[in-house]
Design a protein around this motif. Structure first.
Motif, PDB file in Angstrom:
ATOM      1  N   UNK A 186       2.487 -56.209 -32.326  1.00 51.74           N
ATOM      2  CA  UNK A 186       3.911 -56.271 -31.993  1.00 51.74           C
ATOM      3  C   UNK A 186       4.493 -57.549 -32.602  1.00 51.74           C
ATOM      4  N   UNK A 187       5.683 -57.423 -33.143  1.00 50.42           N
ATOM      5  CA  UNK A 187       6.325 -58.535 -33.844  1.00 50.42           C
ATOM      6  C   UNK A 187       7.664 -58.870 -33.205  1.00 50.42           C
ATOM      7  N   UNK A 188       7.979 -60.149 -33.171  1.00 44.37           N
ATOM      8  CA  UNK A 188       9.265 -60.583 -32.650  1.00 44.37           C
ATOM      9  C   UNK A 188       9.815 -61.675 -33.543  1.00 44.37           C
ATOM     10  N   UNK A 189      10.961 -61.399 -34.140  1.00 39.34           N
ATOM     11  CA  UNK A 189      11.608 -62.346 -35.042  1.00 39.34           C
ATOM     12  C   UNK A 189      12.610 -63.212 -34.296  1.00 39.34           C
ATOM     13  N   UNK A 190      12.753 -64.437 -34.762  1.00 40.45           N
ATOM     14  CA  UNK A 190      13.716 -65.357 -34.163  1.00 40.45           C
ATOM     15  C   UNK A 190      14.154 -66.377 -35.206  1.00 40.45           C
ATOM     16  N   UNK A 191      15.166 -67.161 -34.843  1.00 41.41           N
ATOM     17  CA  UNK A 191      15.587 -68.255 -35.702  1.00 41.41           C
ATOM     18  C   UNK A 191      16.874 -68.016 -36.462  1.00 41.41           C
ATOM     19  N   UNK A 192      17.431 -66.831 -36.339  1.00 39.35           N
ATOM     20  CA  UNK A 192      18.683 -66.568 -37.036  1.00 39.35           C
ATOM     21  C   UNK A 192      19.829 -67.362 -36.434  1.00 39.35           C
ATOM     22  N   UNK A 193      20.964 -67.333 -37.115  1.00 35.93           N
ATOM     23  CA  UNK A 193      22.126 -68.039 -36.625  1.00 35.93           C
ATOM     24  C   UNK A 193      23.221 -68.080 -37.660  1.00 35.93           C
ATOM     25  N   UNK A 194      24.213 -68.908 -37.371  1.00 32.45           N
ATOM     26  CA  UNK A 194      25.351 -69.089 -38.260  1.00 32.45           C
ATOM     27  C   UNK A 194      25.169 -70.397 -39.021  1.00 32.45           C
ATOM     28  N   UNK A 195      25.312 -70.334 -40.335  1.00 35.66           N
ATOM     29  CA  UNK A 195      25.118 -71.515 -41.168  1.00 35.66           C
ATOM     30  C   UNK A 195      26.123 -71.487 -42.303  1.00 35.66           C
TER      31      UNK A 195
ATOM     32  N   UNK B  69       7.877 -51.846 -50.747  1.00 43.97           N
ATOM     33  CA  UNK B  69       8.549 -50.697 -50.134  1.00 43.97           C
ATOM     34  C   UNK B  69       8.400 -50.733 -48.622  1.00 43.97           C
ATOM     35  N   UNK B  70       9.457 -50.384 -47.927  1.00 43.97           N
ATOM     36  CA  UNK B  70       9.423 -50.451 -46.467  1.00 43.97           C
ATOM     37  C   UNK B  70       8.408 -49.483 -45.880  1.00 43.97           C
ATOM     38  N   UNK B  71       8.137 -48.378 -46.562  1.00 43.29           N
ATOM     39  CA  UNK B  71       7.181 -47.417 -46.010  1.00 43.29           C
ATOM     40  C   UNK B  71       5.733 -47.876 -46.122  1.00 43.29           C
ATOM     41  N   UNK B  72       5.508 -49.032 -46.727  1.00 47.97           N
ATOM     42  CA  UNK B  72       4.164 -49.606 -46.756  1.00 47.97           C
ATOM     43  C   UNK B  72       3.891 -50.463 -45.522  1.00 47.97           C
ATOM     44  N   UNK B  73       4.896 -50.640 -44.698  1.00 50.42           N
ATOM     45  CA  UNK B  73       4.769 -51.487 -43.520  1.00 50.42           C
ATOM     46  C   UNK B  73       4.864 -50.630 -42.264  1.00 50.42           C
ATOM     47  N   UNK B  74       3.894 -50.808 -41.385  1.00 50.11           N
ATOM     48  CA  UNK B  74       3.763 -49.935 -40.230  1.00 50.11           C
ATOM     49  C   UNK B  74       4.372 -50.508 -38.956  1.00 50.11           C
ATOM     50  N   UNK B  75       4.494 -51.820 -38.886  1.00 51.24           N
ATOM     51  CA  UNK B  75       4.947 -52.471 -37.665  1.00 51.24           C
ATOM     52  C   UNK B  75       6.142 -53.350 -37.987  1.00 51.24           C
ATOM     53  N   UNK B  76       7.150 -53.263 -37.128  1.00 48.87           N
ATOM     54  CA  UNK B  76       8.412 -53.954 -37.384  1.00 48.87           C
ATOM     55  C   UNK B  76       8.865 -54.751 -36.171  1.00 48.87           C
ATOM     56  N   UNK B  77       9.450 -55.904 -36.446  1.00 50.36           N
ATOM     57  CA  UNK B  77      10.107 -56.667 -35.404  1.00 50.36           C
ATOM     58  C   UNK B  77      11.525 -56.173 -35.199  1.00 50.36           C
ATOM     59  N   UNK B  78      12.211 -56.744 -34.234  1.00 54.16           N
ATOM     60  CA  UNK B  78      13.517 -56.239 -33.840  1.00 54.16           C
ATOM     61  C   UNK B  78      14.669 -56.766 -34.685  1.00 54.16           C
ATOM     62  N   UNK B  79      14.449 -57.756 -35.500  1.00 55.88           N
ATOM     63  CA  UNK B  79      15.507 -58.280 -36.345  1.00 55.88           C
ATOM     64  C   UNK B  79      16.200 -59.489 -35.755  1.00 55.88           C
ATOM     65  N   UNK B  80      16.646 -60.364 -36.629  1.00 55.10           N
ATOM     66  CA  UNK B  80      17.406 -61.534 -36.217  1.00 55.10           C
ATOM     67  C   UNK B  80      18.563 -61.712 -37.202  1.00 55.10           C
ATOM     68  N   UNK B  81      19.756 -61.988 -36.672  1.00 55.48           N
ATOM     69  CA  UNK B  81      20.967 -62.034 -37.492  1.00 55.48           C
ATOM     70  C   UNK B  81      21.095 -63.394 -38.181  1.00 55.48           C
ATOM     71  N   UNK B  82      21.337 -63.338 -39.482  1.00 61.24           N
ATOM     72  CA  UNK B  82      21.670 -64.533 -40.262  1.00 61.24           C
ATOM     73  C   UNK B  82      23.070 -64.346 -40.817  1.00 61.24           C
ATOM     74  N   UNK B  83      23.947 -65.260 -40.506  1.00 63.05           N
ATOM     75  CA  UNK B  83      25.320 -65.202 -40.997  1.00 63.05           C
ATOM     76  C   UNK B  83      25.621 -66.484 -41.755  1.00 63.05           C
ATOM     77  N   UNK B  84      26.034 -66.325 -43.012  1.00 62.98           N
ATOM     78  CA  UNK B  84      26.338 -67.461 -43.863  1.00 62.98           C
ATOM     79  C   UNK B  84      27.839 -67.469 -44.125  1.00 62.98           C
ATOM     80  N   UNK B  85      28.477 -68.529 -43.693  1.00 63.39           N
ATOM     81  CA  UNK B  85      29.924 -68.639 -43.896  1.00 63.39           C
ATOM     82  C   UNK B  85      30.194 -69.280 -45.253  1.00 63.39           C
ATOM     83  N   UNK B  86      31.187 -68.752 -45.912  1.00 64.06           N
ATOM     84  CA  UNK B  86      31.507 -69.262 -47.260  1.00 64.06           C
ATOM     85  C   UNK B  86      32.563 -70.343 -47.196  1.00 64.06           C
TER      86      UNK B  86
END
Length: 121
Positions: A2-11, A104-121
């Motif tokens: 099981x995978x859990x991603x973290x660390x995203x944010x606004x930068x 390719x994504x189909x080569x990966x069997x286990x996925x984390x839930x995702x973390x949002x990265x937002x880059x302001x211009x």
């Protein structure tokens, strides 16, 4: 595993972030680990990957020289360091584990839930 991603944010553009993906379960050290991202209205795309022993990394062209993947098998963590961020890097970032060795994504069997990265211009 099981995978859990973290660390995203606004930068701001030009800034940096470190994403982490923590695993639980078995066989972490045997997997190829990958990072993917999906921007609004776009398909999920491969960002980079790292082989089981950490000796080999591979990236999509748009992030080469800016992003770095590393892993700590003892801690069951894979990292994605994002530097010189651009607005177009804005996406939800996912970590994944698999037995393959490609992009390719189909080569990966286990996925984390995702973390949002937002880059302001």
């Amino acid at each position: 595993v099981q995978l859990q991603a973290s660390g995203g944010g606004l930068v701001q553009a030009g800034g940096s972030l470190r994403l982490s993906c923590t695993a639980s379960g078995h066989s972490f050290s045997s997997y190829t680990l990958g990072w993917f991202r999906q921007a609004p209205g776009k398909e999920r795309e491969f960002v980079g990957g790292i082989r089981w022993n950490g000796d080999s990394t591979f990236y999509t062209d748009s992030v080469k020289g800016r992003f770095t993947i590393s892993r700590d098998n003892a801690k069951k963590v894979v990292y994605l360091d994002l530097n010189s961020l651009k607005h177009e890097d804005t996406a939800v970032y996912y970590c994944a584990a698999g037995w393959g060795s490609g992009t390719a994504s189909n080569e990966y069997d286990h996925w984390g839930q995702g973390t949002q990265v937002t880059v302001s211009s």
